[in-house]
Write a protein that holds these residues in place. Sequence first.
Motif, PDB file in Angstrom:
ATOM      1  N   PRO A  43     -27.343  31.928  -3.827  1.00  0.00           N
ATOM      2  CA  PRO A  43     -26.825  32.824  -2.776  1.00  0.00           C
ATOM      3  C   PRO A  43     -26.999  32.275  -1.354  1.00  0.00           C
ATOM      4  CG  PRO A  43     -28.283  34.019  -4.270  1.00  0.00           C
ATOM      5  CD  PRO A  43     -28.327  32.593  -4.670  1.00  0.00           C
ATOM      6  N   PHE A  44     -27.999  31.421  -1.143  1.00  0.00           N
ATOM      7  CA  PHE A  44     -28.232  30.906   0.198  1.00  0.00           C
ATOM      8  C   PHE A  44     -27.140  29.965   0.683  1.00  0.00           C
ATOM      9  CE2 PHE A  44     -32.330  32.820   0.138  1.00  0.00           C
ATOM     10  CZ  PHE A  44     -32.573  33.061   1.488  1.00  0.00           C
ATOM     11  N   VAL A  45     -26.222  29.603  -0.193  1.00  0.00           N
ATOM     12  CA  VAL A  45     -25.098  28.782   0.227  1.00  0.00           C
ATOM     13  C   VAL A  45     -24.286  29.534   1.294  1.00  0.00           C
ATOM     14  CG1 VAL A  45     -23.378  29.479  -1.490  1.00  0.00           C
ATOM     15  CG2 VAL A  45     -23.393  27.157  -0.658  1.00  0.00           C
ATOM     16  N   LEU A  46     -24.355  30.860   1.269  1.00  0.00           N
ATOM     17  CA  LEU A  46     -23.656  31.666   2.279  1.00  0.00           C
ATOM     18  C   LEU A  46     -24.286  31.526   3.661  1.00  0.00           C
ATOM     19  CD1 LEU A  46     -23.030  34.945   0.244  1.00  0.00           C
ATOM     20  CD2 LEU A  46     -21.343  33.204   0.875  1.00  0.00           C
ATOM     21  N   ARG A  47     -25.509  31.067   3.730  1.00  0.00           N
ATOM     22  CA  ARG A  47     -26.209  30.922   5.016  1.00  0.00           C
ATOM     23  C   ARG A  47     -26.050  29.525   5.617  1.00  0.00           C
ATOM     24  NH1 ARG A  47     -28.642  35.799   6.767  1.00  0.00           N
ATOM     25  NH2 ARG A  47     -29.829  34.423   8.101  1.00  0.00           N
ATOM     26  N   LYS A  48     -25.486  28.614   4.863  1.00  0.00           N
ATOM     27  CA  LYS A  48     -25.298  27.249   5.365  1.00  0.00           C
ATOM     28  C   LYS A  48     -24.185  27.237   6.422  1.00  0.00           C
ATOM     29  CE  LYS A  48     -28.135  24.756   2.934  1.00  0.00           C
ATOM     30  NZ  LYS A  48     -29.193  24.040   3.637  1.00  0.00           N
ATOM     31  N   SER A  49     -24.352  26.407   7.434  1.00  0.00           N
ATOM     32  CA  SER A  49     -23.331  26.294   8.477  1.00  0.00           C
ATOM     33  C   SER A  49     -22.093  25.604   7.915  1.00  0.00           C
ATOM     34  CB  SER A  49     -23.866  25.503   9.664  1.00  0.00           C
ATOM     35  OG  SER A  49     -24.011  24.138   9.328  1.00  0.00           O
ATOM     36  N   LYS A  50     -20.991  25.822   8.569  1.00  0.00           N
ATOM     37  CA  LYS A  50     -19.743  25.190   8.133  1.00  0.00           C
ATOM     38  C   LYS A  50     -19.856  23.672   8.218  1.00  0.00           C
ATOM     39  CE  LYS A  50     -16.599  28.986   9.025  1.00  0.00           C
ATOM     40  NZ  LYS A  50     -15.424  29.466   9.775  1.00  0.00           N
ATOM     41  N   GLU A  51     -20.481  23.179   9.275  1.00  0.00           N
ATOM     42  CA  GLU A  51     -20.650  21.728   9.430  1.00  0.00           C
ATOM     43  C   GLU A  51     -21.501  21.159   8.302  1.00  0.00           C
ATOM     44  OE1 GLU A  51     -20.352  17.933  10.435  1.00  0.00           O
ATOM     45  OE2 GLU A  51     -19.150  19.544  11.289  1.00  0.00           O
ATOM     46  N   SER A  52     -22.572  21.855   7.962  1.00  0.00           N
ATOM     47  CA  SER A  52     -23.449  21.408   6.879  1.00  0.00           C
ATOM     48  C   SER A  52     -22.691  21.380   5.557  1.00  0.00           C
ATOM     49  CB  SER A  52     -24.653  22.351   6.780  1.00  0.00           C
ATOM     50  OG  SER A  52     -25.402  22.073   5.638  1.00  0.00           O
ATOM     51  N   LEU A  53     -21.938  22.399   5.285  1.00  0.00           N
ATOM     52  CA  LEU A  53     -21.154  22.456   4.042  1.00  0.00           C
ATOM     53  C   LEU A  53     -20.088  21.363   4.019  1.00  0.00           C
ATOM     54  CD1 LEU A  53     -20.785  26.313   3.694  1.00  0.00           C
ATOM     55  CD2 LEU A  53     -22.119  24.810   2.202  1.00  0.00           C
ATOM     56  N   LYS A  54     -19.477  21.119   5.164  1.00  0.00           N
ATOM     57  CA  LYS A  54     -18.442  20.084   5.239  1.00  0.00           C
ATOM     58  C   LYS A  54     -19.048  18.708   4.943  1.00  0.00           C
ATOM     59  CE  LYS A  54     -14.771  18.372   8.175  1.00  0.00           C
ATOM     60  NZ  LYS A  54     -14.839  17.319   9.137  1.00  0.00           N
ATOM     61  N   ARG A  55     -20.192  18.404   5.552  1.00  0.00           N
ATOM     62  CA  ARG A  55     -20.861  17.119   5.318  1.00  0.00           C
ATOM     63  C   ARG A  55     -21.212  16.958   3.841  1.00  0.00           C
ATOM     64  NH1 ARG A  55     -25.775  17.296   7.994  1.00  0.00           N
ATOM     65  NH2 ARG A  55     -26.212  15.235   7.168  1.00  0.00           N
ATOM     66  N   ARG A  56     -21.698  18.023   3.243  1.00  0.00           N
ATOM     67  CA  ARG A  56     -22.069  17.971   1.834  1.00  0.00           C
ATOM     68  C   ARG A  56     -20.841  17.749   0.948  1.00  0.00           C
ATOM     69  NH1 ARG A  56     -26.178  20.186   4.204  1.00  0.00           N
ATOM     70  NH2 ARG A  56     -28.212  20.420   3.224  1.00  0.00           N
ATOM     71  N   SER A  57     -19.768  18.460   1.233  1.00  0.00           N
ATOM     72  CA  SER A  57     -18.560  18.298   0.410  1.00  0.00           C
ATOM     73  C   SER A  57     -18.021  16.879   0.528  1.00  0.00           C
ATOM     74  CB  SER A  57     -17.486  19.321   0.781  1.00  0.00           C
ATOM     75  OG  SER A  57     -16.886  19.027   2.022  1.00  0.00           O
ATOM     76  N   GLU A  58     -17.998  16.338   1.742  1.00  0.00           N
ATOM     77  CA  GLU A  58     -17.506  14.973   1.932  1.00  0.00           C
ATOM     78  C   GLU A  58     -18.351  13.975   1.158  1.00  0.00           C
ATOM     79  OE1 GLU A  58     -17.534  14.652   6.197  1.00  0.00           O
ATOM     80  OE2 GLU A  58     -15.611  15.701   6.381  1.00  0.00           O
TER      81      GLU A  58
END
Length: 153
Positions: A43-58
């Motif tokens: 559930p904490f994935v909802l608290r991650k920043s967009k930039e953090s999620l973008k870096r992880r996906s890349e």
Amino acid sequence: MFRLALQAVAFLNEEKIAGKVDYLKNTFRWSDAQVRIAVCGAPFVLRKSKESLKRRSEFLFSEVGLEPVYVAHRPIILCLSLDGRVRPRYYVLKFLKENGLVDRKLSFHTAVMMTEKVFVEKLICPHKEAAPHLAEDYAAACKGEVPTNFRFT
């Protein structure tokens, strides 16, 4: 898990949650069902920043080569430190597999989920002779220094 879910959304309104879900769908190329699986699992994935999620996906898609469904079913990867844990362990695992020092069946998820002690004992220590700089290169990678290649000599 329910407590974690409540903590994850405690300060988010419905609009912010919907926006984050849409962002997850677009960034990770997930279906509604895959977003549900990921958010239920971490559930904490909802608290991650967009930039953090973008870096992880890349990193996970471009560099590691994971499929979106793989990440959706193992969302805890998104909550771990990218530069302090996920990326350095990927480099070690890649080095070991490329040089035939570890079973190719060892999954990326298994490697990142090991405790630090187990990771070092099982994947670094056994190769001190074959790859004497592995521990040093791993420690450097954990500090944010990205080695171009892990070294044998």
